[in-house]
Design an enzyme around this catalytic site. Structure first.
Site, short mmCIF file in Angstrom:
data_model
loop_
_atom_site.label_atom_id
_atom_site.label_comp_id
_atom_site.label_asym_id
_atom_site.label_seq_id
_atom_site.Cartn_x
_atom_site.Cartn_y
_atom_site.Cartn_z
N LEU A 19 -48.15 27.41 51.41
CA LEU A 19 -48.99 26.67 50.46
C LEU A 19 -48.78 25.17 50.58
CD1 LEU A 19 -48.49 28.73 47.19
CD2 LEU A 19 -50.67 28.28 48.32
N TRP A 21 -45.40 21.93 51.29
CA TRP A 21 -43.98 21.67 51.46
C TRP A 21 -43.67 20.30 50.89
CZ3 TRP A 21 -47.56 22.10 55.35
CH2 TRP A 21 -47.91 20.91 55.99
N GLY A 22 -42.40 20.06 50.70
CA GLY A 22 -41.97 18.77 50.20
C GLY A 22 -40.68 18.40 50.88
N HIS A 23 -40.01 17.44 50.30
CA HIS A 23 -38.77 16.94 50.85
C HIS A 23 -37.68 18.01 50.79
CE1 HIS A 23 -36.25 13.75 52.15
NE2 HIS A 23 -35.44 13.85 51.12
N PHE A 24 -37.75 18.85 49.76
CA PHE A 24 -36.65 19.77 49.47
C PHE A 24 -36.93 21.22 49.86
CE2 PHE A 24 -36.34 16.22 46.58
CZ PHE A 24 -35.00 15.89 46.65
N SER A 25 -38.17 21.51 50.13
CA SER A 25 -38.52 22.94 50.21
C SER A 25 -39.80 23.20 50.99
CB SER A 25 -38.75 23.45 48.79
OG SER A 25 -39.89 22.82 48.26
N THR A 26 -40.03 24.48 51.24
CA THR A 26 -41.33 24.95 51.71
C THR A 26 -41.81 25.97 50.69
OG1 THR A 26 -40.55 24.67 53.94
CG2 THR A 26 -42.54 25.96 53.67
N ASP A 148 -41.66 12.20 37.36
CA ASP A 148 -42.47 12.09 38.58
C ASP A 148 -43.92 12.53 38.34
OD1 ASP A 148 -42.79 11.22 41.17
OD2 ASP A 148 -42.01 13.04 42.09
P1 ATP Z 1 -41.08 16.87 46.69
O1 ATP Z 1 -40.82 16.21 48.02
O2 ATP Z 1 -42.42 16.48 46.11
O3 ATP Z 1 -39.95 16.76 45.71
P2 ATP Z 1 -40.49 19.71 46.73
O4 ATP Z 1 -39.78 20.17 47.98
O5 ATP Z 1 -39.69 19.59 45.48
O6 ATP Z 1 -41.27 18.41 47.06
P3 ATP Z 1 -42.83 20.82 45.42
O7 ATP Z 1 -43.42 19.48 45.19
O8 ATP Z 1 -42.39 21.60 44.22
O9 ATP Z 1 -41.67 20.76 46.51
O10 ATP Z 1 -43.87 21.72 46.23
C1 ATP Z 1 -44.37 21.32 47.49
C2 ATP Z 1 -45.85 21.63 47.59
O11 ATP Z 1 -46.05 23.05 47.49
C3 ATP Z 1 -46.68 21.05 46.47
O12 ATP Z 1 -47.10 19.73 46.76
C4 ATP Z 1 -47.84 22.02 46.40
O13 ATP Z 1 -48.78 21.73 47.43
C5 ATP Z 1 -47.21 23.35 46.73
N1 ATP Z 1 -46.82 24.05 45.48
C6 ATP Z 1 -45.70 23.85 44.76
N2 ATP Z 1 -45.67 24.66 43.68
C7 ATP Z 1 -46.81 25.37 43.72
C8 ATP Z 1 -47.38 26.40 42.87
N3 ATP Z 1 -46.75 26.82 41.77
N4 ATP Z 1 -48.56 26.92 43.23
C9 ATP Z 1 -49.21 26.49 44.34
N5 ATP Z 1 -48.75 25.54 45.16
C10 ATP Z 1 -47.55 24.98 44.87
MG MG Z 2 -39.51 17.98 44.15
#
Ligand code: ATP
Ligand code: MG
Ligand code: MG
Length: 415
Positions: A19, A21-26, A148
Site C-alpha cells: 500500500l 511505505w515510509g521511513h520506518f516501515s512498509t 505531524d
Molecule cells: P513516515 O516516514 O511517514 O513516518 P511510516 O514508516 O511511519 O512513515 P506510515 O506513514 O504510517 O509509515 O505509512 C506509510 C504509507 O503507507 C502511508 O503514507 C500510506 O500510503 C500507507 N498507509 C499507512 N497506513 C495505512 C492504512 N491504515 N491504510 C491504508 N494505507 C496506509
Molecule cells: Mg511515521
C-alpha cells in the site's frame, strides 16, 4: 524483511499487495483470514534496527491508548485505529507488525488530483471538521500530540467492497496465469498509473464527481471515477463538485506522536506545517497541532501551501519561514519574538534581524485569498478569520480543537 504477495503472516493475514511505505516501515494490504475482525487490514511492518524498533514500540503504546481510552467519543472514528500487533522474525531480526484499519488514498493524492488547484470549499469544511474531531479525541481524551498533521497523514476512507473488487481483479489475473509486473505489485497502491486492471463493470460507486481537467496521470482509484463519469456523460456534473461532500477521513501515522507530558524530540513537525513556537524553540503542546491544521485548511482550499520556506540550511529556512509568517500575519507580537531558546538568532528589538523592513511585504490571508485566488471578499473574510484563529502566534491564544469546531466558518453551510 522479504514479504511476497500470497504470504500468510501469523497464520492470519494473507498479503495482497503493497500500500505504501515510509521511513520506518512498509505497509501491506492484507486479507484477514479469521472470521473475527475486519476483512482487510493495512499491515505496517516496521524495520528491525533497534532505533526503528524503539520508535515502533512507542507508536504501539500510543495506538493502544487511542484504541482503548474512550471508543464512544465522537472523534474516535477519525483516528486510524490499531487492530492487532505482533512480532515477525526475519534474518535481519525482530520486526514489529501493526495491523491497522484499512484506508484509501491520502489528502495529498486528492490535492494531486486537483492539479494542486484545491478542492471544493464544502469538502474542505467537512475534512477539517473531521480532523478537528479526531484531534479533540487525541488531545482531550488521550493526552497525545500528533505532531505531524499534513495531507499525507490524513487518509480517505474507502468502501470495503471497493477494496474487495480490486483484490478480486488481481486474483483473477493470477488465476488466469497472468504475471502481474513486479512494478505493479510493489508500487504505491493509489498512485498506480497502469490502467490495465480497470474493468468496465458499473458497480463502482464514485466517491468523487467532477474533477477539473487534470494532467495528473490516472491512477486506479481516481480513474475509476473518471471512467464512471465518462460512462454517465448524460449525468449533470456541472456543479464544480469533484469531491463528494460525503468524504470521510481519519488521521493516520502516530509514528511521530508523543504524550503531552513526555515528548520524544524538541523539534517536531514537517517544515511547512511547523508551528512558530517550535521554530523558536519555545516548547510545544497541543496548540502545535492546531497551527498545522490552519496550514492544511489553506492548502486544501487553494492547492498551495500557506508557508513554503526555502533555504539551504535549517538556519536560512527558519529565517525565510519567519519572514513568511511575519508577512502573512502582518507582524509577530514583540513578546512572542522574545520567547524560546532561538529567538536571539532571529529577532532583535521585536524585529527580524538582518531583514530590512522594506523587504517584507505584508499580505494578509484575506487579501491573498481575494487577490491571488480570486475569492469573493465575503467568502474570504470568514475563512481568513478561521485560519487566523489557528495560525495564531501565541499558542496560549490559539483556538483549541474544541473551540475551532465551533468556529462560524466551519459551521456555516452557505458555500
Ligand atoms: P513516515 O516516514 O511517514 O513516518 P511510516 O514508516 O511511519 O512513515 P506510515 O506513514 O504510517 O509509515 O505509512 C506509510 C504509507 O503507507 C502511508 O503514507 C500510506 O500510503 C500507507 N498507509 C499507512 N497506513 C495505512 C492504512 N491504515 N491504510 C491504508 N494505507 C496506509
Ligand atoms: Mg511515521
Ligand atoms: Mg507517514
Amino acid at each position: 524483511m522479504p514479504i511476497n504477495t500470497g504470504d500468510v503472516l501469523k497464520n492470519q493475514y494473507k498479503v495482497c499487495r503493497k500500500l505504501g511505505w515510509g521511513h520506518f516501515s512498509t505497509v501491506w494490504l492484507c486479507k484477514n483470514l479469521y472470521k473475527n475482525g475486519p476483512k482487510y487490514v493495512a499491515l505496517k511492518i516496521c524495520k528491525s534496527a533497534p532505533m526503528f524498533t524503539a520508535v515502533a514500540n512507542d507508536e504501539i503504546r500510543l495506538l493502544q491508548e487511542t484504541r482503548t481510552v474512550n471508543p464512544n467519543h465522537v472523534g474516535y472514528k477519525n483516528i486510524v485505529q490499531m487492530v492487532d500487533t505482533f512480532k515477525l522474525i526475519s534474518e535481519n531480526g525482530v520486526h514489529n507488525a501493526i495491523s491497522l484499519e484499512i484506508m484509501g488514498p491520502s489528502l495529498l493524492h486528492l490535492l494531486m488530483q486537483s492539479d494542486f488547484r484545491g478542492i471544493q470549499v464544502a469538502a474542505v469544511r467537512r475534512i477539517i471538521f473531521q480532523v478537528l474531531r479526531g484531534l479533540t479525541y487525541l488531545h482531550e481524551e488521550c493526552h497525545i500530540i500528533h505532531t505531524d498533521i499534513k495531507p499525507e497523514n490524513i487518509l480517505i476512507k474507502v468502501d470495503e467492497n471497493y477494496i474487495k473488487k480490486l483484490i478480486g481483479q488481481m486474483e483473477r489475473f493470477s488465476e488466469m496465469g497472468v504475471d502481474l509486473p513486479r512494478s505493479y505489485v510493489s508500487s504505491e497502491f493509489w498512485t498506480k498509473q497502469e490502467s490495465s486492471l480497470h474493468d468496465s463493470e458499473e458497480d463502482i460507486i464514485p466517491r468523487f464527481g467532477e474533477h477539473r481537467a487534470s494532467s495528473y496521470p490516472g491512477n486506479m482509484y481516481f480513474s475509476e471515477m473518471t471512467n464512471y463519469r465518462e460512462r454517465h456523460s448524460q449525468t449533470d456534473f456541472s456543479t464544480p463538485m469533484w469531491v463528494s461532500p460525503n468524504i470521510e477521513i481519519k488521521i493516520a501515522d502516530l509514528g511521530n506522536a508523543c504524550w503531552v507530558d513526555h515528548h520524544f524530540s524538541p523539534e517536531i513537525q514537517t517544515r511547512q506545517y511547523r508551528a512558530l513556537e517550535v521554530i523558536l524553540g519555545a516548547g510545544y503542546s497541543y496548540p502545535a497541532d492546531l497551527w498545522s491544521i490552519g496550514c492544511l485548511a489553506f492548502e486544501l482550499a487553494t492547492g498551495e501551501m500557506l508557508f513554503s520556506p526555502k533555504g539551504s540550511s535549517e538556519h536560512s529556512a527558519n529565517i525565510d519561514h519567519l519572514c513568511l509568517i511575519w508577512e502573512t500575519l502582518g507582524g509577530i507580537p514583540k513578546y512572542i519574538t522574545e520567547t524560546g531558546t532561538e529567538f536571539k538568532k532571529y529577532f532583535a528589538n521585536g524585529h527580524l534581524k538582518d531583514v530590512p523592513a522594506d523587504n517584507l511585504r505584508i499580505w494578509k490571508i484575506e487579501d491573498v485569498l481575494v487577490e491571488k485566488y480570486k475569492w469573493k471578499r465575503l467568502d474570504a473574510i470568514p475563512f481568513a478569520s478561521f485560519l487566523s484563529s489557528l495560525v495564531e502566534p501565541d499558542p496560549a491564544l490559539r483556538a483549541t480543537s474544541s473551540q475551532a469546531l465551533n468556529n462560524e466558518w466551519l459551521l456555516s453551510t452557505d458555500i
